[in-house]
Write a protein that holds these residues in place. Structure first.
Motif, PDB file in Angstrom:
ATOM      1  N   UNK A  18      -4.567   3.886   2.337  1.00 43.95           N
ATOM      2  CA  UNK A  18      -4.926   2.530   2.765  1.00 43.95           C
ATOM      3  C   UNK A  18      -5.861   2.560   3.966  1.00 43.95           C
ATOM      4  N   UNK A  19      -5.545   3.399   4.940  1.00 41.17           N
ATOM      5  CA  UNK A  19      -6.384   3.505   6.134  1.00 41.17           C
ATOM      6  C   UNK A  19      -7.766   4.064   5.786  1.00 41.17           C
ATOM      7  N   UNK A  20      -7.800   5.092   4.947  1.00 41.02           N
ATOM      8  CA  UNK A  20      -9.075   5.710   4.568  1.00 41.02           C
ATOM      9  C   UNK A  20      -9.953   4.776   3.754  1.00 41.02           C
ATOM     10  N   UNK A  43       8.264   7.642  -6.013  1.00 41.59           N
ATOM     11  CA  UNK A  43       8.738   6.551  -6.866  1.00 41.59           C
ATOM     12  C   UNK A  43       8.548   5.178  -6.227  1.00 41.59           C
ATOM     13  N   UNK A  44       8.268   5.143  -4.953  1.00 41.81           N
ATOM     14  CA  UNK A  44       8.135   3.877  -4.232  1.00 41.81           C
ATOM     15  C   UNK A  44       6.880   3.941  -3.369  1.00 41.81           C
ATOM     16  N   UNK A  45       6.343   2.789  -3.033  1.00 41.08           N
ATOM     17  CA  UNK A  45       5.078   2.722  -2.298  1.00 41.08           C
ATOM     18  C   UNK A  45       5.098   3.577  -1.030  1.00 41.08           C
ATOM     19  N   UNK A  46       6.230   3.645  -0.355  1.00 40.75           N
ATOM     20  CA  UNK A  46       6.298   4.446   0.875  1.00 40.75           C
ATOM     21  C   UNK A  46       6.357   5.943   0.590  1.00 40.75           C
ATOM     22  N   UNK A  47       6.655   6.326  -0.652  1.00 37.16           N
ATOM     23  CA  UNK A  47       6.743   7.732  -1.036  1.00 37.16           C
ATOM     24  C   UNK A  47       5.523   8.208  -1.832  1.00 37.16           C
ATOM     25  N   UNK A  48       4.686   7.269  -2.251  1.00 31.93           N
ATOM     26  CA  UNK A  48       3.541   7.637  -3.092  1.00 31.93           C
ATOM     27  C   UNK A  48       2.637   8.631  -2.376  1.00 31.93           C
ATOM     28  N   UNK A  49       2.090   9.555  -3.166  1.00 25.20           N
ATOM     29  CA  UNK A  49       1.093  10.488  -2.666  1.00 25.20           C
ATOM     30  C   UNK A  49      -0.064  10.495  -3.653  1.00 25.20           C
ATOM     31  N   UNK A  50      -1.274  10.568  -3.120  1.00 27.62           N
ATOM     32  CA  UNK A  50      -2.492  10.494  -3.926  1.00 27.62           C
ATOM     33  C   UNK A  50      -3.403  11.676  -3.601  1.00 27.62           C
ATOM     34  N   UNK A  51      -4.269  12.007  -4.529  1.00 28.28           N
ATOM     35  CA  UNK A  51      -5.262  13.039  -4.250  1.00 28.28           C
ATOM     36  C   UNK A  51      -6.327  12.464  -3.318  1.00 28.28           C
ATOM     37  N   UNK A  52      -7.013  13.340  -2.643  1.00 24.36           N
ATOM     38  CA  UNK A  52      -8.084  12.923  -1.738  1.00 24.36           C
ATOM     39  C   UNK A  52      -9.176  12.183  -2.515  1.00 24.36           C
ATOM     40  N   UNK A  53      -9.395  12.580  -3.763  1.00 22.11           N
ATOM     41  CA  UNK A  53     -10.431  11.925  -4.573  1.00 22.11           C
ATOM     42  C   UNK A  53     -10.104  10.463  -4.871  1.00 22.11           C
ATOM     43  N   UNK A  54      -8.850  10.067  -4.683  1.00 16.60           N
ATOM     44  CA  UNK A  54      -8.471   8.669  -4.904  1.00 16.60           C
ATOM     45  C   UNK A  54      -9.158   7.739  -3.911  1.00 16.60           C
ATOM     46  N   UNK A  55      -9.532   8.262  -2.751  1.00 20.25           N
ATOM     47  CA  UNK A  55     -10.203   7.438  -1.736  1.00 20.25           C
ATOM     48  C   UNK A  55     -11.493   6.855  -2.313  1.00 20.25           C
ATOM     49  N   UNK A  56     -12.287   7.688  -2.948  1.00 17.01           N
ATOM     50  CA  UNK A  56     -13.556   7.232  -3.530  1.00 17.01           C
ATOM     51  C   UNK A  56     -13.318   6.167  -4.590  1.00 17.01           C
ATOM     52  N   UNK A  57     -12.351   6.400  -5.452  1.00 14.94           N
ATOM     53  CA  UNK A  57     -12.048   5.455  -6.524  1.00 14.94           C
ATOM     54  C   UNK A  57     -11.540   4.131  -5.972  1.00 14.94           C
ATOM     55  N   UNK A  58     -10.666   4.196  -4.984  1.00 14.57           N
ATOM     56  CA  UNK A  58     -10.117   2.976  -4.382  1.00 14.57           C
ATOM     57  C   UNK A  58     -11.206   2.194  -3.663  1.00 14.57           C
ATOM     58  N   UNK A  59     -12.071   2.901  -2.944  1.00 14.50           N
ATOM     59  CA  UNK A  59     -13.184   2.211  -2.271  1.00 14.50           C
ATOM     60  C   UNK A  59     -14.105   1.539  -3.284  1.00 14.50           C
ATOM     61  N   UNK A  60     -14.380   2.219  -4.379  1.00 12.52           N
ATOM     62  CA  UNK A  60     -15.238   1.652  -5.426  1.00 12.52           C
ATOM     63  C   UNK A  60     -14.588   0.398  -6.025  1.00 12.52           C
ATOM     64  N   UNK A  61     -13.291   0.467  -6.303  1.00 19.06           N
ATOM     65  CA  UNK A  61     -12.574  -0.681  -6.864  1.00 19.06           C
ATOM     66  C   UNK A  61     -12.584  -1.855  -5.894  1.00 19.06           C
ATOM     67  N   UNK A  62     -12.333  -1.578  -4.624  1.00 19.45           N
ATOM     68  CA  UNK A  62     -12.324  -2.643  -3.611  1.00 19.45           C
ATOM     69  C   UNK A  62     -13.705  -3.268  -3.465  1.00 19.45           C
TER      70      UNK A  62
END
Length: 106
Positions: A18-20, A43-62
């Protein structure tokens, strides 16, 4: 879209993502709900882990959501189509290179 994790250190928490990406946890939840961002672990939002490449995808979606005011399900489709387009462009370039080798034989 296949995501391959090579090392445990390559993962981001949901908070780090979220911060990135400069998004809220609520938006991240929407992205996960529509399979735009896929947690690798947790299993829950506070436990979720994502790959570093997700930053690019999330930024593109936003950015798409901000620029075009589309709903998240439409953004998921747009991202899928963009990914398919990129694959076709890559394949086309590769085939052109192969073809150019045969043209020199004539």
């Amino acid at each position: 879209m296949q995501i391959i994790v090579t090392q445990k250190d390559d993962l981001l928490t949901s908070k780090e993502l979220c911060l990135s990406s400069d998004i809220s946890e609520a938006i991240l939840y929407e992205l996960v709900e529509h399979n735009i961002a896929v947690p690798i672990e947790g299993d829950h939002v506070t436990q979720w882990q994502f790959t570093v490449s997700a930053v690019t995808l999330v930024k593109k979606a936003a950015r798409i959501q901000h620029d075009f005011s589309l709903d998240w399900s439409a953004i998921a489709l747009v991202l899928q189509l963009l990914d398919e387009r990129d694959e076709l462009i890559f394949e086309n370039e590769m085939l052109k290179r192969h073809l150019s080798r045969f043209k020199h034989l004539e």
